[in-house]
Design a protein around this motif. Structure first.
Motif, short mmCIF file in Angstrom:
data_model
loop_
_atom_site.label_atom_id
_atom_site.label_comp_id
_atom_site.label_asym_id
_atom_site.label_seq_id
_atom_site.Cartn_x
_atom_site.Cartn_y
_atom_site.Cartn_z
N ALA A 1 58.47 64.96 42.90
CA ALA A 1 57.86 64.22 41.86
C ALA A 1 57.89 62.81 41.97
O ALA A 1 57.35 62.27 43.25
N ASP A 2 58.42 61.95 41.18
CA ASP A 2 58.21 60.60 41.35
C ASP A 2 59.80 59.97 41.90
O ASP A 2 59.87 58.76 41.85
N THR A 3 60.94 61.15 42.33
CA THR A 3 61.74 60.40 42.70
C THR A 3 61.60 59.56 44.03
O THR A 3 60.70 59.91 44.92
N SER A 4 62.46 58.50 44.10
CA SER A 4 62.52 57.64 45.25
C SER A 4 62.97 58.42 46.63
O SER A 4 63.77 59.48 46.44
N PRO A 5 62.70 58.02 47.59
CA PRO A 5 63.01 58.88 48.94
C PRO A 5 64.59 58.96 49.17
O PRO A 5 65.37 59.75 49.77
N ILE A 6 65.25 57.76 48.68
CA ILE A 6 66.66 57.69 48.72
C ILE A 6 67.39 58.48 48.17
O ILE A 6 68.20 59.22 48.41
N GLU A 7 66.82 58.77 46.66
CA GLU A 7 67.73 59.80 45.72
C GLU A 7 67.40 61.20 46.37
O GLU A 7 68.03 61.91 46.40
N ALA A 8 65.96 61.54 46.75
CA ALA A 8 65.62 62.70 47.25
C ALA A 8 66.33 63.19 48.67
O ALA A 8 66.82 64.39 48.62
N VAL A 9 66.75 62.07 49.58
CA VAL A 9 67.67 62.50 50.56
C VAL A 9 69.04 63.00 50.16
O VAL A 9 69.45 63.77 50.64
N ALA A 10 69.57 62.21 49.36
CA ALA A 10 71.01 62.54 48.69
C ALA A 10 70.73 63.95 48.01
O ALA A 10 71.87 64.81 48.25
N GLY B 1 65.25 71.47 60.61
CA GLY B 1 63.73 70.97 60.71
C GLY B 1 63.23 70.71 59.40
O GLY B 1 63.41 71.11 58.32
N LEU B 2 62.55 69.66 59.31
CA LEU B 2 62.07 68.85 58.29
C LEU B 2 60.59 68.66 58.51
O LEU B 2 60.36 68.19 59.35
N VAL B 3 59.99 69.24 57.32
CA VAL B 3 58.60 69.21 57.28
C VAL B 3 57.93 68.80 56.00
O VAL B 3 58.48 69.08 54.90
N THR B 4 56.99 67.95 55.99
CA THR B 4 56.32 67.47 54.82
C THR B 4 54.73 67.59 54.88
O THR B 4 54.35 67.73 56.03
N PRO B 5 54.25 67.16 53.84
CA PRO B 5 52.73 67.15 54.04
C PRO B 5 52.59 65.66 54.98
O PRO B 5 53.22 64.80 54.61
N GLY B 6 51.14 65.85 55.47
CA GLY B 6 50.74 64.79 56.26
C GLY B 6 50.11 63.71 55.56
O GLY B 6 49.55 63.71 54.56
N GLY C 1 59.55 58.91 62.18
CA GLY C 1 60.09 60.09 61.26
C GLY C 1 59.94 59.69 59.70
O GLY C 1 60.67 59.92 58.98
N SER C 2 58.68 59.34 59.69
CA SER C 2 58.12 58.90 58.07
C SER C 2 56.73 59.35 57.66
O SER C 2 56.06 59.89 58.64
N ILE C 3 56.75 59.53 56.44
CA ILE C 3 55.36 60.05 55.90
C ILE C 3 54.40 58.71 55.75
O ILE C 3 55.01 57.51 55.58
N GLN C 4 53.11 58.96 56.23
CA GLN C 4 52.34 57.81 56.13
C GLN C 4 51.28 57.96 54.98
O GLN C 4 50.08 58.54 55.07
N ASN C 5 51.24 57.81 53.62
CA ASN C 5 50.06 57.66 52.87
C ASN C 5 49.76 59.10 52.55
O ASN C 5 48.63 59.56 52.10
N ALA C 6 50.79 59.98 52.52
CA ALA C 6 50.59 61.36 52.01
C ALA C 6 50.24 61.28 50.46
O ALA C 6 50.69 60.82 49.89
N PRO C 7 48.95 61.86 50.00
CA PRO C 7 48.60 61.65 48.88
C PRO C 7 49.52 62.15 47.65
O PRO C 7 49.78 61.51 46.66
N THR C 8 50.38 63.28 47.98
CA THR C 8 51.20 63.42 47.08
C THR C 8 52.62 62.90 47.02
O THR C 8 53.56 63.18 46.23
N LEU C 9 52.85 62.11 48.17
CA LEU C 9 54.10 61.40 48.37
C LEU C 9 54.06 60.06 48.94
O LEU C 9 54.38 59.63 49.91
N PHE D 1 59.21 55.04 54.77
CA PHE D 1 60.80 55.35 54.84
C PHE D 1 60.93 56.19 55.93
O PHE D 1 60.55 57.11 56.17
N PRO D 2 62.02 55.86 56.57
CA PRO D 2 62.58 56.61 57.70
C PRO D 2 63.38 58.02 57.31
O PRO D 2 64.40 57.99 57.54
N LEU D 3 62.32 58.86 56.90
CA LEU D 3 62.85 60.13 56.18
C LEU D 3 63.82 60.96 57.07
O LEU D 3 64.94 61.45 57.06
N ALA D 4 63.38 61.21 58.38
CA ALA D 4 64.02 61.98 59.35
C ALA D 4 65.34 61.65 59.63
O ALA D 4 66.14 62.37 59.72
#
Length: 409
Positions: A113-122, A146-151, A158-166, A172-175
């Motif tokens: 949802a609206d969680t920050s990526p830092i909180e989500a990684v934890a 393996g980590l997959v997300t919407p594009g 290793g980051s998401i780029q303007n995915a509408p839902t995130l 953010f260097p998610l991977a």
């Protein structure tokens, strides 16, 4: 030694042999040599190494055909494990698979949802540890995560780029963050591509080397396999099917395009149309405010024969089919696999409508039809694909094609 196929793609002989044993086993050394084009001596060396690594074992001899019976080989499924994590808008799915692609553990948690990526990684790191502990797994057997997300995604960073839902996760260097937090090597890709890999690994597309895996969760994407290899595109953002324009004078999409199919076919669009129908008194439905649940409720009513719900789902399928027709005409696909949570209830309705429109509109329809199938992996398609993606990258050839035909010089 490396092996090359007819298209000149190189892979390790060890990876090729392992993939053949996994997909075709039990299999003998002689059969491996025949299928790969490698010498008997090379195969013997490769097999010896795989046995030493614990990846395969000898399972007994085949029935004699006159000479010395051949010893059969098969994989040891539990010798290596991988974890797949699918971060979707509505939920995060975790799976643990063995070398055969069998799911041995699964966990589904609420979406970020609206969680920050830092909180989500934890949270992801905590959930992964909980899953491993609950299954009593030896971490040394885990190949990676393996980590997959919407594009869209940027695989290099290793980051998401303007995915509408995130969108708030952009850059953010998610991977890297997930790899550090879990202590596991992390492979990153988009969810539609992962779903396509998962279909191959489970043998659901063995009769087609070229196919598209259309993935619909909250958004729409497609993983494309061409002649046995995943097609990533130059920046790994191929397959944004949801942003194909199906109405040149339609609404403006958040992506900046006009009339994108997601605006008419994706679950948020269906739920919005259902709310309008409810306000008009044409649909009796109590909305929860959670798009995934409300879409599932609409799909359930459609399957039960409710006229308005059926109209809404059919309209969604028709818009989606329009985009798929264009894709089939461009790439010459003859298999479409429907994957993702949006197809879990009304997948048969989508498959029927899409099949009909492909049969009516594809340019080469008089030559060959297009087969439309529901994913064998259900709601876990992207997560399972993420897990098998790790195995594919670490243990098997780059190409999804199992059989290679020539020895590299």
């Amino acid at each position: 030694m490396a092996v090359v196929d007819k298209l000149g793609r190189r892979s390790s002989s060890k990876g090729t042999a392992l993939d053949l044993i996994r997909s075709s086993g039990p299999i003998s050394r002689v059969e491996l040599a025949e299928m790969t084009g490698l010498t008997q001596a090379t195969i013997s060396t490769v097999v010896r190494g795989l046995i030493t690594d614990g990846l395969i074992s000898e399972t007994g001899r085949a029935e004699s055909t006159g000479g010395k019976p051949r010893m059969h080989l098969q994989i040891n499924p539990g010798s290596r494990l991988s974890i797949g994590v699918h971060v979707g808008a509505d939920h995060i799915t975790y799976v643990v698979t063995d070398l055969a692609g069998t799911v041995i553990g699964r966990l589904r948690a609420p979406g970020p949802a609206d969680t920050s990526p830092i909180e989500a990684v934890a949270t992801i790191a905590t959930d992964v540890d909980r899953l491993i502990s609950g299954l009593d797994i030896d971490r040394s057997r885990i190949v990676g995560l393996g980590l997959v997300t919407p594009g869209p995604i940027d695989k290099r960073s290793g980051s998401i780029q303007n995915a509408p839902t995130l969108a708030h996760w952009t850059d953010f260097p998610l991977a890297r963050a997930v790899g550090t937090a879990t202590g596991l090597p992390c492979v990153f890709d988009n969810d539609a591509t992962a779903a396509a890999i998962g279909e191959y690994w489970m043998g659901a597309t063995s009769d087609h080397l070229t196919y598209g895996s259309v993935y619909m969760g909250m958004g729409i994407g497609v993983g494309i396999v061409i002649d046995g290899s995943i097609y990533h595109g130059e920046l790994s953002n191929v397959g944004e099917l949801g942003h194909v324009s199906v109405d040149a004078r339609g609404r403006v999409c958040p992506c900046g395009n006009i009339g994108c199919v997601e605006l008419y076919a994706a679950p948020p669009a269906v739920v919005a149309a259902a709310r309008r129908a409810s306000a008009e008194g044409r649909l009796d439905l109590a909305f929860t405010g959670v798009v995934a649940r409300d879409f599932e409720a609409v799909a359930t009513l459609a399957m039960a024969g409710d006229a308005t719900a059926l109209e809404l789902v059919t309209e969604s399928a028709e818009y989606l089919a329009s985009a798929i027709v264009s894709m089939v005409n461009l790439i010459d696909l003859h298999l479409i696999v429907l994957a993702g949570s949006a197809f879990s209830v009304a997948g048969s309705l989508y498959a029927t409508t899409i099949s009909r429109m492909l049969a009516e509109r594809v340019l080469a329809r008089s030559i060959s039809g297009v087969d439309v199938r529901i994913s064998v992996n259900g709601d876990d398609a992207a997560a399972l694909g993420a897990a098998t993606m790790v195995l594919q990258e670490n243990l098997s050839p780059r190409s999804l094609r199992a059989v290679t035909l020539a020895t590299a010089p």
